[in-house]
Motif scaffolding. Sequence first.
Motif, short mmCIF file in Angstrom:
data_model
loop_
_atom_site.label_atom_id
_atom_site.label_comp_id
_atom_site.label_asym_id
_atom_site.label_seq_id
_atom_site.Cartn_x
_atom_site.Cartn_y
_atom_site.Cartn_z
N GLY A 1 0.66 -1.27 -0.02
CA GLY A 1 -0.03 -0.15 -0.08
C GLY A 1 0.71 1.20 -0.04
O GLY A 1 0.40 2.28 -0.15
N ASN A 2 2.13 1.26 0.32
CA ASN A 2 2.92 2.27 0.32
C ASN A 2 3.81 2.48 -0.90
O ASN A 2 4.57 3.37 -1.30
CB ASN A 2 4.05 2.32 1.45
N THR A 3 3.60 1.44 -1.90
CA THR A 3 4.33 1.69 -3.29
C THR A 3 3.87 2.78 -4.02
O THR A 3 2.67 2.96 -4.19
CB THR A 3 4.50 0.39 -3.86
N LYS A 4 4.68 3.62 -4.57
CA LYS A 4 4.58 4.87 -5.44
C LYS A 4 4.34 4.19 -6.75
O LYS A 4 5.26 3.54 -7.22
CB LYS A 4 5.39 5.86 -5.03
N ASN A 5 3.56 4.87 -7.42
CA ASN A 5 3.45 4.76 -9.02
C ASN A 5 4.13 5.84 -9.65
O ASN A 5 4.51 7.05 -9.10
CB ASN A 5 2.18 4.39 -9.55
N GLY A 6 4.23 5.73 -11.12
CA GLY A 6 4.92 6.89 -11.91
C GLY A 6 4.37 8.23 -11.65
O GLY A 6 5.05 9.33 -11.51
N SER A 7 2.71 8.29 -11.46
CA SER A 7 2.10 9.56 -11.19
C SER A 7 2.58 10.40 -9.80
O SER A 7 2.30 11.42 -9.78
CB SER A 7 0.75 9.49 -11.37
N ASP A 8 3.14 9.51 -9.02
CA ASP A 8 3.51 10.05 -7.78
C ASP A 8 4.92 10.64 -7.65
O ASP A 8 5.41 11.12 -6.64
CB ASP A 8 3.58 9.00 -6.67
N LEU A 9 5.65 10.57 -8.81
CA LEU A 9 6.96 10.98 -8.81
C LEU A 9 7.17 12.27 -9.63
O LEU A 9 6.54 12.49 -10.64
CB LEU A 9 7.82 9.90 -9.59
N GLU A 10 8.32 12.97 -9.31
CA GLU A 10 8.81 13.89 -9.85
C GLU A 10 9.82 13.60 -10.89
O GLU A 10 10.78 13.07 -10.62
CB GLU A 10 9.41 15.12 -8.92
N VAL A 11 9.46 14.24 -12.21
CA VAL A 11 10.42 14.10 -13.30
C VAL A 11 11.40 15.31 -13.40
O VAL A 11 10.97 16.03 -13.64
CB VAL A 11 9.78 13.71 -14.75
N VAL A 12 12.53 14.74 -13.04
CA VAL A 12 13.81 15.89 -13.09
C VAL A 12 14.24 16.18 -14.54
O VAL A 12 14.57 17.06 -14.96
CB VAL A 12 14.77 15.41 -12.17
N ALA A 13 14.23 15.07 -15.43
CA ALA A 13 15.12 15.07 -16.65
C ALA A 13 14.44 14.02 -17.54
O ALA A 13 13.94 13.05 -17.11
CB ALA A 13 16.35 14.99 -16.45
#
Length: 356
Positions: free
Chosen positions: A33-45
């Motif tokens: 339940g604590n796993t983050k998916n792509g939409s939870d992440l900041e894209v730096v580059a």
Amino acid sequence: MKKTLVPLAAAAVLLSGCLPVNIFEDDTPLTDGNTKNGSDLEVVAENLTIPWSIDEHEGTFYISERPGSIAKVGGGNVEQQSVSLELTLSEAAEAGLLGFVLAPDFEESNEAFGYYTYEQDGNQFNRIVKLVLDGDNWSETVVLLDEIPSGNVHHGGRLEIGPDDKLYATAGDASDENLAQDESSLAGKILRLNLDGSIPEDNPFGDSYVYSMGHRNAQGLTWTGDGDLYASEHGPSANDEVNQIVAGANYGWPTVEGTDEQEGLESPLFVSGDDRTWAPSGMAYRDGKVYVAALRGTTVLEFDLATEEYRAIVEDVGRVRDVWLDGDELYFISNNTDGRGDPSDNDDKLYKLTLE
């Protein structure tokens, strides 16, 4: 360090949300339940080209790219720096410009260390070199270690500078598993060098760069605050490993695999099992936990050294090649353009995740 792998009860798995060693060795997802998916992440580059290794200096990232370039990422911009090498980069599977680490005095010297696979006169090897940055171009200036065996795959390639100010490198078995048990060969080893390319006097095998042996294709290195060294290693089709590395120790490939034991050979701290593949690569350490990029696992894995449990902390990003930690900020690179992934728009990317 011989360590027995003891499974925990399945009930503990459900309560903790983590997977103990040797439980559920199949394709059961490692997420909770604590796993983050792509939409939870900041894209730096984004739009990186087969990125392989991350390093950072004063908020600017330097990311090696296998075709032979360095992506400089800072201030919201991505600048591709060229790399001039003395020999022709190999285009073999898994080969190219791999490990890259800035020199401790980079701010004054503009120097770094690189590991690359090359072709010359019909032969293929790996070498470790010193690079210097002039404007937007890196140039090979000094060869520190040459003719590290290279096969059609299994080049190793990870470079890191340890807390002892020595340069460590992982060398794969060059597709010849017997070399991993040959003390006279650099293949299938973790290597340790002085920063000028000489052999440290306290290396365990005397006048040799070899620090540990019996590795199939180690691709990650990290140290705890106490100076303990850990490495990640690809198994033959499963049975990937995370090992604690002891100077002079033998980690068993190809004599033993996974949880097999034999006197005089080291057992892994964590193993994926017979039916699961992580394909682990770059590593980082924080507060008793080791973070490992997983290519086939398509995630970043978090290994708790105290509880011997692990879990996936991200999903939905594809193959992950390397990780970098700055406090509680975890950065990692996807590797979907390496010929084995399924690239989406703007792949590959450098992501950022704040750890809890």
